[in-house]
Design an enzyme around this catalytic site. Sequence first.
Site, PDB file in Angstrom:
ATOM      1  CB  ILE A  52       4.455  19.170  41.778  1.00 20.76           C
ATOM      2  CG1 ILE A  52       4.189  18.884  43.250  1.00 20.76           C
ATOM      3  CG2 ILE A  52       5.641  18.377  41.256  1.00 20.76           C
ATOM      4  CD1 ILE A  52       5.341  19.198  44.152  1.00 20.76           C
ATOM      5  N   PRO A  53       5.708  21.565  39.527  1.00 22.11           N
ATOM      6  CG  PRO A  53       7.828  22.434  39.123  1.00 22.11           C
ATOM      7  CD  PRO A  53       6.912  22.021  40.227  1.00 22.11           C
ATOM      8  CB  CYS A  54       4.391  17.419  36.922  1.00 22.35           C
ATOM      9  SG  CYS A  54       2.712  17.961  37.109  1.00 22.35           S
ATOM     10  CG  HIS A  55       4.215  22.614  33.694  1.00 30.06           C
ATOM     11  ND1 HIS A  55       3.758  22.836  34.978  1.00 30.06           N
ATOM     12  CD2 HIS A  55       5.009  23.649  33.378  1.00 30.06           C
ATOM     13  CE1 HIS A  55       4.256  23.989  35.408  1.00 30.06           C
ATOM     14  NE2 HIS A  55       5.036  24.505  34.465  1.00 30.06           N
TER      15      HIS A  55
END
Length: 89
Positions: A52-55
Site C-alpha cells: 500500500i503506497p501510503c507515502h
Amino acid sequence: MTEFEKKVLKAVLKIPLGKIKSYKWVAEKVGRPKAYRAVANALKKNPYCLFIPCHRVVKSSQQLGGYSLGSELKSDLINLEKKIKDMIE
DNA sequence: ATCATGACTAATG
DNA sequence: CCATTAGCCATGA
C-alpha cells in the site's frame, strides 16, 4: 480489518506512480468526505508499506504529512518515485 | 453508550 | 508564516 479500512487501502492503491493525493481526497473516494481524520488512522494502523503506497498520501496543503516509518523516508520515497516516473517517460 | 485519540482541514488572528 | 480553534470520524478501551 474493517470495511472502512479496506476501502481506504483500495483507494490508496489507485494512486498512480509519482503522484500524491491528500487524506481528504481519499476520504471523498471512500464516500466519507469528512472522515479524513479516520483515514489517517486507517493508514497508521495498516503499515503495509510494500503493497500500500501510503507515502503518496499527504496533507491537503500538499505539505508532507506523517508516516509510521519516519517522515524523512516518506519524502525520500516520493522523490524516488518521481525520478522513476521521469526515467520511464 | 461514552470518552479519548490522531499521519487532518479550514478558518481566523 | 506561526498559533489557535472548532469541526469531524472510525476505532478501541
